[in-house]
Design a protein around this motif. Structure first.
Motif, PDB file in Angstrom:
ATOM      1  N   UNK A 167      61.073 -14.451  20.010  1.00 55.73           N
ATOM      2  CA  UNK A 167      59.948 -14.275  19.083  1.00 55.73           C
ATOM      3  C   UNK A 167      58.766 -15.160  19.481  1.00 55.73           C
ATOM      4  N   UNK A 168      59.043 -16.378  19.914  1.00 55.55           N
ATOM      5  CA  UNK A 168      57.973 -17.291  20.332  1.00 55.55           C
ATOM      6  C   UNK A 168      57.269 -16.770  21.574  1.00 55.55           C
ATOM      7  N   UNK A 169      58.025 -16.214  22.512  1.00 53.82           N
ATOM      8  CA  UNK A 169      57.423 -15.662  23.724  1.00 53.82           C
ATOM      9  C   UNK A 169      56.510 -14.487  23.402  1.00 53.82           C
ATOM     10  N   UNK A 170      56.947 -13.632  22.491  1.00 58.25           N
ATOM     11  CA  UNK A 170      56.121 -12.493  22.080  1.00 58.25           C
ATOM     12  C   UNK A 170      54.888 -12.989  21.335  1.00 58.25           C
ATOM     13  N   UNK A 171      55.075 -13.945  20.432  1.00 62.95           N
ATOM     14  CA  UNK A 171      53.958 -14.483  19.648  1.00 62.95           C
ATOM     15  C   UNK A 171      52.933 -15.176  20.538  1.00 62.95           C
ATOM     16  N   UNK A 172      53.389 -15.764  21.652  1.00 60.88           N
ATOM     17  CA  UNK A 172      52.480 -16.466  22.554  1.00 60.88           C
ATOM     18  C   UNK A 172      51.580 -15.504  23.321  1.00 60.88           C
ATOM     19  N   UNK A 173      51.964 -14.252  23.336  1.00 57.49           N
ATOM     20  CA  UNK A 173      51.195 -13.261  24.082  1.00 57.49           C
ATOM     21  C   UNK A 173      51.651 -13.076  25.513  1.00 57.49           C
ATOM     22  N   UNK A 174      52.645 -13.849  25.939  1.00 59.80           N
ATOM     23  CA  UNK A 174      53.162 -13.693  27.305  1.00 59.80           C
ATOM     24  C   UNK A 174      53.857 -12.352  27.490  1.00 59.80           C
ATOM     25  N   UNK A 175      54.422 -11.826  26.429  1.00 56.00           N
ATOM     26  CA  UNK A 175      55.151 -10.558  26.473  1.00 56.00           C
ATOM     27  C   UNK A 175      54.720  -9.715  25.279  1.00 56.00           C
ATOM     28  N   UNK A 176      54.807  -8.405  25.448  1.00 52.97           N
ATOM     29  CA  UNK A 176      54.413  -7.492  24.371  1.00 52.97           C
ATOM     30  C   UNK A 176      55.507  -7.293  23.342  1.00 52.97           C
ATOM     31  N   UNK A 177      56.767  -7.404  23.778  1.00 53.16           N
ATOM     32  CA  UNK A 177      57.879  -7.170  22.858  1.00 53.16           C
ATOM     33  C   UNK A 177      59.140  -7.855  23.366  1.00 53.16           C
ATOM     34  N   UNK A 178      60.177  -7.822  22.550  1.00 51.92           N
ATOM     35  CA  UNK A 178      61.436  -8.500  22.881  1.00 51.92           C
ATOM     36  C   UNK A 178      62.078  -7.926  24.142  1.00 51.92           C
ATOM     37  N   UNK A 179      61.948  -6.635  24.349  1.00 52.42           N
ATOM     38  CA  UNK A 179      62.546  -6.016  25.539  1.00 52.42           C
ATOM     39  C   UNK A 179      61.963  -6.594  26.817  1.00 52.42           C
ATOM     40  N   UNK A 180      60.661  -6.835  26.834  1.00 53.66           N
ATOM     41  CA  UNK A 180      60.033  -7.424  28.015  1.00 53.66           C
ATOM     42  C   UNK A 180      60.585  -8.821  28.289  1.00 53.66           C
ATOM     43  N   UNK A 181      60.810  -9.595  27.252  1.00 54.19           N
ATOM     44  CA  UNK A 181      61.349 -10.948  27.416  1.00 54.19           C
ATOM     45  C   UNK A 181      62.749 -10.873  28.017  1.00 54.19           C
ATOM     46  N   UNK A 182      63.578 -10.008  27.486  1.00 60.52           N
ATOM     47  CA  UNK A 182      64.957  -9.883  27.973  1.00 60.52           C
ATOM     48  C   UNK A 182      64.965  -9.377  29.409  1.00 60.52           C
ATOM     49  N   UNK A 183      64.142  -8.388  29.728  1.00 60.24           N
ATOM     50  CA  UNK A 183      64.089  -7.877  31.098  1.00 60.24           C
ATOM     51  C   UNK A 183      63.634  -8.963  32.073  1.00 60.24           C
ATOM     52  N   UNK A 184      62.653  -9.764  31.676  1.00 58.01           N
ATOM     53  CA  UNK A 184      62.187 -10.860  32.532  1.00 58.01           C
ATOM     54  C   UNK A 184      63.322 -11.857  32.786  1.00 58.01           C
ATOM     55  N   UNK A 185      64.072 -12.166  31.744  1.00 54.96           N
ATOM     56  CA  UNK A 185      65.204 -13.075  31.903  1.00 54.96           C
ATOM     57  C   UNK A 185      66.261 -12.518  32.832  1.00 54.96           C
ATOM     58  N   UNK A 186      66.542 -11.234  32.714  1.00 56.12           N
ATOM     59  CA  UNK A 186      67.528 -10.605  33.598  1.00 56.12           C
ATOM     60  C   UNK A 186      67.046 -10.586  35.040  1.00 56.12           C
ATOM     61  N   UNK A 187      65.742 -10.337  35.236  1.00 54.03           N
ATOM     62  CA  UNK A 187      65.197 -10.378  36.595  1.00 54.03           C
ATOM     63  C   UNK A 187      65.375 -11.762  37.215  1.00 54.03           C
ATOM     64  N   UNK A 188      65.147 -12.805  36.427  1.00 51.03           N
ATOM     65  CA  UNK A 188      65.336 -14.163  36.931  1.00 51.03           C
ATOM     66  C   UNK A 188      66.791 -14.430  37.305  1.00 51.03           C
ATOM     67  N   UNK A 189      67.717 -13.930  36.512  1.00 52.55           N
ATOM     68  CA  UNK A 189      69.138 -14.088  36.846  1.00 52.55           C
ATOM     69  C   UNK A 189      69.474 -13.372  38.148  1.00 52.55           C
ATOM     70  N   UNK A 190      68.925 -12.185  38.333  1.00 52.96           N
ATOM     71  CA  UNK A 190      69.161 -11.436  39.567  1.00 52.96           C
ATOM     72  C   UNK A 190      68.608 -12.210  40.755  1.00 52.96           C
ATOM     73  N   UNK A 191      67.378 -12.736  40.630  1.00 56.76           N
ATOM     74  CA  UNK A 191      66.780 -13.522  41.708  1.00 56.76           C
ATOM     75  C   UNK A 191      67.621 -14.756  42.018  1.00 56.76           C
ATOM     76  N   UNK A 192      68.084 -15.442  40.973  1.00 54.64           N
ATOM     77  CA  UNK A 192      68.897 -16.648  41.183  1.00 54.64           C
ATOM     78  C   UNK A 192      70.204 -16.307  41.878  1.00 54.64           C
ATOM     79  N   UNK A 193      70.868 -15.243  41.417  1.00 52.24           N
ATOM     80  CA  UNK A 193      72.132 -14.849  42.035  1.00 52.24           C
ATOM     81  C   UNK A 193      71.930 -14.441  43.485  1.00 52.24           C
TER      82      UNK A 193
END
Length: 69
Positions: A20-46
């Motif tokens: 919710x804070x990430x969406x409120x900050x304007x960095x992301x448009x919705x919760x799905x974008x935040x989760x997808x960004x997090x998953x992309x980072x996990x993929x990059x790390x792995x």
């Protein structure tokens, strides 16, 4: 993304607050974008961990094939 399969995932209160804070900050448009960004980072790390582990495995294999072993 209308044909994209959806998943229902239970989240902790802390994770919901973070999303919710990430969406409120304007960095992301919705919760799905935040989760997808997090998953992309996990993929990059792995991927990075896999790449970094390969040379070590090769070094060990070379050490076993040295003369006198």
């Amino acid at each position: 993304m209308s044909n994209t399969p959806t998943r229902n995932v239970p989240l902790t209160t802390e994770l919901i607050a973070y999303i919710n804070a990430q969406v409120a900050s304007g960095h992301y448009s919705n919760a799905s974008e935040v989760v997808r960004a997090g998953l992309r980072l996990l993929i990059e790390r792995d991927h990075a961990l896999t790449i970094n582990a390969r040379p070590a495995a090769h070094e060990g294999a070379r050490a076993d094939h040295r003369p006198g072993r």
